[in-house]
Design a protein around this motif. Structure first.
Motif, PDB file in Angstrom:
ATOM      1  N   LEU A 171       4.350   4.438  -4.267  1.00  0.00           N
ATOM      2  CA  LEU A 171       3.918   5.635  -4.969  1.00  0.00           C
ATOM      3  C   LEU A 171       4.653   5.742  -6.290  1.00  0.00           C
ATOM      4  CD1 LEU A 171       3.803   8.222  -2.032  1.00  0.00           C
ATOM      5  CD2 LEU A 171       1.865   7.106  -3.158  1.00  0.00           C
TER       6      LEU A 171
ATOM      7  N   GLU B  47      -2.738   3.900   7.191  1.00  0.00           N
ATOM      8  CA  GLU B  47      -1.556   4.722   7.464  1.00  0.00           C
ATOM      9  C   GLU B  47      -1.742   5.637   8.666  1.00  0.00           C
ATOM     10  OE1 GLU B  47      -3.086   4.458   4.576  1.00  0.00           O
ATOM     11  OE2 GLU B  47      -1.649   3.696   3.099  1.00  0.00           O
TER      12      GLU B  47
ATOM     13  N   THR C  51       0.795  -1.220   0.000  1.00  0.00           N
ATOM     14  CA  THR C  51       0.000   0.000   0.000  1.00  0.00           C
ATOM     15  C   THR C  51       0.833   1.279   0.000  1.00  0.00           C
ATOM     16  OG1 THR C  51      -0.133  -0.102   2.375  1.00  0.00           O
ATOM     17  CG2 THR C  51      -2.004  -0.998   1.153  1.00  0.00           C
ATOM     18  N   ASP C  52       2.111   1.169   0.294  1.00  0.00           N
ATOM     19  CA  ASP C  52       2.853   2.434   0.366  1.00  0.00           C
ATOM     20  C   ASP C  52       3.620   2.740  -0.917  1.00  0.00           C
ATOM     21  OD1 ASP C  52       4.696   0.506   0.670  1.00  0.00           O
ATOM     22  OD2 ASP C  52       5.623   1.308   2.494  1.00  0.00           O
TER      23      ASP C  52
ATOM     24  N   VAL D  84      -9.910   7.559   1.843  1.00  0.00           N
ATOM     25  CA  VAL D  84     -10.939   6.721   2.452  1.00  0.00           C
ATOM     26  C   VAL D  84     -11.954   6.323   1.370  1.00  0.00           C
ATOM     27  CG1 VAL D  84     -12.920   6.792   4.029  1.00  0.00           C
ATOM     28  CG2 VAL D  84     -10.699   7.666   4.772  1.00  0.00           C
TER      29      VAL D  84
ATOM     30  N   ILE E 231      -1.456  10.917  -4.771  1.00  0.00           N
ATOM     31  CA  ILE E 231      -1.040   9.750  -3.979  1.00  0.00           C
ATOM     32  C   ILE E 231      -2.146   8.725  -3.732  1.00  0.00           C
ATOM     33  CG2 ILE E 231       0.791  11.033  -2.804  1.00  0.00           C
ATOM     34  CD1 ILE E 231      -1.070  11.187  -0.362  1.00  0.00           C
TER      35      ILE E 231
ATOM     36  N   VAL F 118      -7.825   5.082   7.600  1.00  0.00           N
ATOM     37  CA  VAL F 118      -6.948   4.441   6.620  1.00  0.00           C
ATOM     38  C   VAL F 118      -5.813   3.740   7.371  1.00  0.00           C
ATOM     39  CG1 VAL F 118      -7.471   6.014   4.726  1.00  0.00           C
ATOM     40  CG2 VAL F 118      -5.655   6.608   6.332  1.00  0.00           C
TER      41      VAL F 118
ATOM     42  N   GLY G 228       3.630   6.166   5.734  1.00  0.00           N
ATOM     43  CA  GLY G 228       3.440   5.821   4.322  1.00  0.00           C
ATOM     44  C   GLY G 228       3.043   7.020   3.482  1.00  0.00           C
ATOM     45  N   ALA G 229       2.159   6.772   2.521  1.00  0.00           N
ATOM     46  CA  ALA G 229       1.776   7.816   1.578  1.00  0.00           C
ATOM     47  C   ALA G 229       1.134   9.014   2.279  1.00  0.00           C
ATOM     48  CB  ALA G 229       0.786   7.237   0.558  1.00  0.00           C
ATOM     49  N   ILE G 230       0.555   8.766   3.451  1.00  0.00           N
ATOM     50  CA  ILE G 230      -0.171   9.817   4.163  1.00  0.00           C
ATOM     51  C   ILE G 230       0.770  10.912   4.673  1.00  0.00           C
ATOM     52  CG2 ILE G 230      -1.825  10.172   6.094  1.00  0.00           C
ATOM     53  CD1 ILE G 230      -2.767   8.579   3.563  1.00  0.00           C
TER      54      ILE G 230
ATOM     55  N   PRO H  24       8.628   9.639  -7.028  1.00  0.00           N
ATOM     56  CA  PRO H  24       9.603   9.633  -5.924  1.00  0.00           C
ATOM     57  C   PRO H  24       9.415  10.855  -5.016  1.00  0.00           C
ATOM     58  CG  PRO H  24      10.684  10.179  -7.996  1.00  0.00           C
ATOM     59  CD  PRO H  24       9.261   9.842  -8.326  1.00  0.00           C
TER      60      PRO H  24
ATOM     61  N   HIS I 193      -4.905   6.615  -1.936  1.00  0.00           N
ATOM     62  CA  HIS I 193      -4.998   6.238  -0.517  1.00  0.00           C
ATOM     63  C   HIS I 193      -6.121   6.938   0.238  1.00  0.00           C
ATOM     64  CE1 HIS I 193      -0.998   4.672  -1.394  1.00  0.00           C
ATOM     65  NE2 HIS I 193      -1.094   3.954  -0.311  1.00  0.00           N
TER      66      HIS I 193
END
Lengths: 626, 253
Positions: A7, B89, A4-5, A28, A24, B87, B11-13, A10, A26
C-alpha cells in the motif's frame, strides 16, 4: 505478479483518515497486470472523491477498453478527500493510482474525465498532488501526457493551459491510435511537442498549446487558428457508430465502500431525441443510437453475475424513448425477481405503462414520482422546447394518485431566456393543480397519509455551449434570488400551499458555473489562482468559497459578467467554435430564433429537423420513423 | 438450514470496515450463486449474521458468518464457490452445518484469541529488547510484565464513551495471556461476549499505564486467531470454550 499487499500509504496514515477504503484498491474485478509485460501505463482519473468517481459509467467503459489492450495497464485515480489531501502535502507523498499503488507521475498518460465545471480546481489538486506541473508548458517527458475527456471538453478553453491534449467525443474510437502513436514517438526519441503535434492531427484529438487565439478590443475572439498548417482548424467529435459492437464492461469493479451508484448500470442508448433548448447533453450526444434488446439482456445477466450487485439501473438521457423498453423491462422484471435483485428505474415519463412497471418494483407508499416540466407555463415550455403539456402532467399525476402514490417531485429551472414573472408564478399554479388532482381523484377514506406531498425544486439556468441558448444572457445573482423569491410567493398564495414544499439552489455557484461553461482561455489564470488560494471541491457546498473566487476574478482583472449576463450577437466567434459536435451552428442559431418566437421543433423520432448530426451516417437519422 | 462460514481477512482488506465486509459477502454470495434464504418484503435481504465485528486495521484468521440456505449440494461446494469469487485477502477457511438449536454467530461469541505484535519503534519500554530501538520484544521482560498483570486482582480501564466515561475491570476478561516464543509475539485470549468484550489495545494501554508509560498511537499489529463459543453449562460448572465452528457436527477443516 505484483505483491498484492503493498500500500502506498503507511498504516499510521490509513488509520488516521476517514474511509481508508477509498485509497487501498484491491476491489473485486480491479485489474492487476504484470508491469514487465506492459508498455503503456494509463492513469484514469475522475477528479472528485472515490464514491462519486466510482459511480461513473464512462470510466468503467474506458477502463475495460484500455485493459483489453494487452500492452496497456489502466489504473484508477480519484481526488483524495480533504483529510488525506492535507497529509499528502505535508509529507510530500506523491498521489498514487489504486491498483499498483505507485505514483501517477510515473505513468505514460493521466486521463481526466471532466463531467462538470465545478471540478476544475480538483483537476489542479490532482496534478499538484501527483507532482505534475500544473501548466502543460512546464512539463517534460518526466511526467505523463495529461489528456482530458468528457462533456466539459466541448469547451475546453477555460482549462486549456492545464492539459496537453483533449479527446473530443466518445473515447472508444481513437485511443488505440493515440497509444500507438505514443509508443512510436517514444521509440523514435520524439520531443513532447513533436508528439503533441502529431497527436493533434488524429481525429477528435485537440492539442491546445498548438492553437493561437487573438481577441478583439471588446474582448471577444477575433481568430482561433492552429500554429501548424497540417493541423485541423475544426475538430470533429468522435462517436461510436454501432453500440452493440463496442466495449462494455462485463466485469465492472465492485467497490467495498457504498458508492453513489452501487448497482449494475446498463446503458441502453446514447443521445436523446428531444431537443430541449437548454440541454447540452441532448445536443452533444446526437445522433441517438440504441443498443439492441438482445445485447442488453445478455449484458444485464452477465454483469449481475460478475458483480453480485443487488440492483440494476437503466441509463440513458430519456429511457422512455427507448424503442424496446417494454420488452427489456418485462425480461428484467422476471429475471430479477427470481434473484432478489431490485430494478432502479430512471426517471421515466409518467404514463400507464411506467406506473405499472413502477408499482411492480417499488413500494408505492414509500416512493415519489418525478416530473420535470422545467418551466411553469406552457408558453415558456414552448420557448425551451420541452414537449410536456400541463394536460399530460395532470393526467399522469391523477393516474399515479389512483395507483396509490402520494408524493410527487417537480423539477423546474429559473432564469430561462425570456422568462416573465407570470411564468414563474405558473410553477405554483401547476403544483396547486396537481394537489387538487389528488383531492379530486382520491376519496377521503382512501387517502393513505391523509394528504398529498408535492416537492417543488428549482435550480438556476446556466446557458451551455452547443445549445440554442449559447447566445443567451444568464441571469445575475440578484435576478436569480429575485426569481426564487417570486416563485416562493407564487407557491405561498396557492389554495393547497400546505401540501407544497419548495427547495431552491444557491445562486453563487450557478454564476461561477456560467462563467466557466462559456469561458475562454483567459480564465485559466483565474482558476489556477483560485486553486492556489485554497479553492477545491467547489462542487461540495461546504467547501465552496464564493468570496475567494470573486476576489480572484478582480485580482486577475477578469470580469465574470462578460461571460454571463451579456447577450451574444448572432455572429460572435465563441471559444468552442473550433469543435464540430455534429449539430451545426446554423441549426442552433435557428433554434435560438425559434425560441424567441415560442416556436417548437419536432423531436427526432417524429421528424428530422436537419440539425446536422446525420452527417455521422448512423443512428436514428437513418432509422425508419414512426 | 443454517451454515457457519469461517473466513480470513488479511492484507489491505484489513481497512474494510465491518458493514462493508457484510456488503462484500452479500455480493460475493450472489456471484457464487449460493441458494441463500431471503427475508420478505419490498427490499428482501439475505439472512446472515456476523460474529463480533473486527476493528478496522486488524487482520483475522477466524471471522465467522452464519447463513441461512434454502439448499446446497455440499459444504465443500459452498467453500469452493465462495473462494472462486472472492479476493485473495478473504479466504473461506471452513464451512460447517449448524445444529438446529445453535444460537447465531453474533449472540454466541464468548471469547477470542489475539496475536499481538508491535510496529517498529513502538514497542513500550517495559517490553522492548535493549538496543532494539523499541522495535523488538524482550521475552523475559514480556513474561515478567504478563505475570505481574495476571497477578492483579483488578485492572481498571477508563473507557471513553459518547456520554462521558466508564471504568471497566479488564482482569476477569483476560482468560489467557502469554509470550509466544514461536511467533515472538504476545498471545491473548479474552472475553469477546457482548456483555464483557475487551480489546487487546485496552489490555496493552492498561499495562503501559501501570508501568508509567503511554502506549504509542498505532503501536499494535493485532491478528485475531480464533473465536470461541461456550458449550451448554453443566450443573455447577461453566460450559467449555470451543472454536465457533466446533459446534457444527459436520465441517470441512
Amino acid at each position: 505478479m505484483m505483491k498484492t499487499d503493498f500500500l502506498a500509504l503507511p498504516d499510521e496514515i490509513l488509520l488516521s483518515i476517514d474511509k481508508p477504503e477509498r485509497y487501498i484498491g484491491h476491489e473485486v474485478n480491479a485489474v492487476v497486470k504484470d508491469l514487465s509485460q506492459v508498455q503503456v501505463r494509463f492513469a484514469m482519473c475522475f477528479p472528485d472523491v472515490y464514491e462519486i468517481g466510482m459511480s461513473h459509467l464512462g470510466i468503467q467503459i474506458l477502463y475495460d477498453m484500455f485493459n483489453s489492450f494487452e500492452d496497456t495497464w489502466c489504473e484508477r485515480v480519484y481526488s483524495p478527500w480533504t483529510d488525506l489531501d492535507k497529509v499528502l502535502r505535508e509529507k510530500k507523498i506523491p498521489l498514487f493510482a489504486l491498483e499498483s499503488q505507485s505514483p501517477v507521475k510515473d505513468f505514460d498518460f493521466l486521463g481526466i474525465t471532466i463531467q462538470y465545471e465545478m471540478c476544475y480546481t480538483n483537476i489542479l489538486q490532482v496534478l499538484d498532488l501527483a507532482q505534475i506541473p500544473l501548466e502543460a508548458k512546464d512539463r517534460t517527458w518526466d511526467v505523463p501526457i495529461v489528456i482530458g475527456g468528457g462533456p466539459c471538453t466541448y469547451n475546453p478553453e477555460p482549462i486549456a493551459d492545464f492539459f496537453d491534449l483533449f479527446y473530443i467525443g466518445e473515447g472508444e474510437t481513437q485511443y488505440r491510435a493515440l497509444l500507438d502513436l505514443y509508443k512510436e514517438c517514444r521509440k523514435n526519441g520524439a520531443t513532447r511537442e513533436e508528439f503533441l503535434r502529431k497527436a493533434g492531427c488524429l481525429p477528435g484529438i485537440y492539442a491546445p498549446s498548438l492553437y493561437d487565439v487573438t481577441y478583439n478590443e471588446d474582448g471577444t475572439i477575433a481568430s482561433f487558428l492552429p500554429r501548424f498548417p497540417e493541423m485541423p482548424k475544426k475538430i470533429r467529435k468522435e462517436i461510436v457508430g454501432e453500440l452493440d459492437d463496442t466495449y462494455y464492461p462485463m466485469k465492472p469493479v465492485v467497490p467495498y465502500i457504498k458508492c453513489t451508484q452501487d448497482r449494475v448500470v446498463l446503458e441502453i442508448m446514447r443521445g436523446c431525441i428531444r431537443g430541449c433548448r437548454f440541454c447540452q447533453a441532448g445536443e452533444l450526444y446526437r445522433p441517438v443510437r440504441q443498443r439492441s434488446v438482445e445485447t442488453l439482456k445478455r449484458y444485464a445477466m452477465e454483469m449481475l453475475k460478475n458483480t453480485g450487485h443487488e440492483e440494476i439501473s437503466l441509463s440513458s438521457l430519456s429511457s422512455s424513448d427507448y424503442t424496446h423498453l417494454p420488452e427489456l423491462l418485462d425480461y428484467l422484471l422476471e429475471e430479477c425477481s427470481k434473484r432478489h435483485i431490485n430494478i432502479s428505474l430512471p426517471s421515466l415519463r409518467i404514463d400507464a405503462f411506467s406506473l405499472d412497471v413502477m408499482s411492480k418494483v417499488q413500494d408505492v407508499k414509500k416512493t415519489s414520482l418525478t416530473f420535470a416540466p422545467e418551466a411553469g407555463s406552457q408558453r415558456l415550455r414552448d420557448v425551451i422546447n420541452k414537449g410536456l403539456s400541463e394536460e399530460v402532467i395532470l393526467s399522469g399525476a391523477r393516474e399515479a394518485f389512483e395507483g396509490g402514490w402520494t408524493r410527487v417531485k417537480l423539477y423546474f429551472m429559473l432564469g430561462h431566456p425570456g422568462e416573465t414573472d407570470e411564468d414563474i408564478v405558473g410553477i405554483g399554479d401547476l403544483a396547486n393543480k396537481i394537489a387538487a388532482e389528488f383531492f379530486d381523484a382520491v376519496p377521503k377514506e382512501k387517502r393513505v397519509n391523509g394528504r398529498v406531498q408535492i416537492v417543488v425544486s428549482t435550480s438556476f439556468f446556466v446557458p451551455k455551449p452547443f445549445t440554442a441558448f449559447q447566445w443567451a444572457p444568464q441571469c445575475s445573482k440578484e435576478q436569480f434570488i429575485e426569481k426564487a423569491y417570486t416563485c416562493r410567493q407564487g407557491i405561498a398564495s396557492q389554495l393547497n400551499q400546505k401540501s407544497i414544499k419548495y427547495n431552491w439552489h444557491e445562486a453563487d455557484v450557478s454564476v461561477l458555473e456560467g462563467v466557466l461553461a462559456r469561458g475562454d482561455r483567459r480564465l485559466c489564470k483565474v482558476i489556477k489562482r483560485a486553486y492556489e488560494k485554497g479553492c477545491f471541491y467547489d462542487a461540495w457546498s461546504e467547501y465552496y468559497k464564493n468570496d475567494v473566487w470573486m476576489e480572484t476574478f478582480e485580482e486577475c482583472g477578469v470580469d465574470p459578467d462578460f461571460y454571463t449576463v451579456r447577450e451574444r450577437p448572432d455572429d460572435e466567434i465563441f471559444p468552442w467554435d473550433f469543435i464540430d459536435c455534429g449539430v451545426s451552428r446554423k441549426f442552433l442559431l435557428q433554434e435560438w430564433h425559434n425560441s424567441k418566437e415560442g416556436k417548437v421543433t419536432n423531436n427526432c423520432a417524429d421528424k428530422c429537423s436537419g440539425c446536422g448530426a446525420a452527417s455521422f451516417g448512423v443512428g436514428i437519422c437513418f432509422a425508419a420513423r414512426s | 438450514m443454517f451454515i457457519r462460514v469461517k473466513f480470513t481477512k488479511t492484507g489491505a482488506i484489513r481497512y474494510i470496515g465491518h458493514l462493508d465486509v457484510m456488503r462484500y459477502f452479500q455480493k460475493c454470495i450472489r456471484r457464487a450463486e449460493i441458494d441463500v434464504a431471503y427475508t420478505g418484503g419490498f427490499s428482501p435481504h439475505q439472512i446472515m449474521t456476523f460474529a463480533s465485528p473486527l476493528s478496522v486495521g486488524l487482520e483475522s484468521q477466524a471471522e465467522y458468518m452464519d447463513l441461512k440456505l434454502n439448499s446446497m449440494t455440499s459444504l465443500q461446494d459452498i467453500a469452493d464457490a465462495l473462494n472462486a469469487v472472492s479476493v485473495p485477502e478473504i479466504r473461506i477457511a471452513d464451512v460447517g452445518l449448524l445444529p438446529e438449536n445453535a444460537g447465531n454467530a453474533m449472540a454466541s461469541v464468548a471469547a477470542a484469541d489475539y496475536q499481538i505484535e508491535f510496529r517498529a519503534g513502538k514497542v513500550p519500554a517495559c517490553l522492548a529488547a535493549e538496543g532494539s530501538e523499541q522495535s523488538a520484544l524482550d521475552p523475559d521482560k514480556c513474561r515478567a510484565v504478563i505475570e505481574k498483570t495476571l497477578g492483579r486482582t483488578e485492572i481498571p480501564y477508563t473507557k471513553v464513551l459518547k456520554k462521558g466515561e466508564r471504568i471497566l475491570d479488564l482482569r476477569p476478561g483476560i482468560l489467557e495471556f502469554r509470550f509466544d516464543e514461536e511467533t515472538n509475539s504476545l498471545f491473548l485470549r479474552c472475553d469477546a461476549s457482548s456483555a464483557g468484550n475487551i480489546k487487546p489495545i485496552q489490555v496493552l494501554e492498561s499495562i503501559c499505564a501501570m508501568e508509567g508509560e503511554t502506549l504509542a498511537q498505532y503501536a499494535l499489529l493485532v491478528t485475531r486467531l480464533e473465536m470461541y463459543t461456550r458449550t451448554a453449562a453443566e450443573e455447577g460448572a461453566e460450559g467449555e470454550l470451543i472454536p465457533m465452528i466446533g459446534i457444527c457436527e459436520e465441517h470441512l477443516a
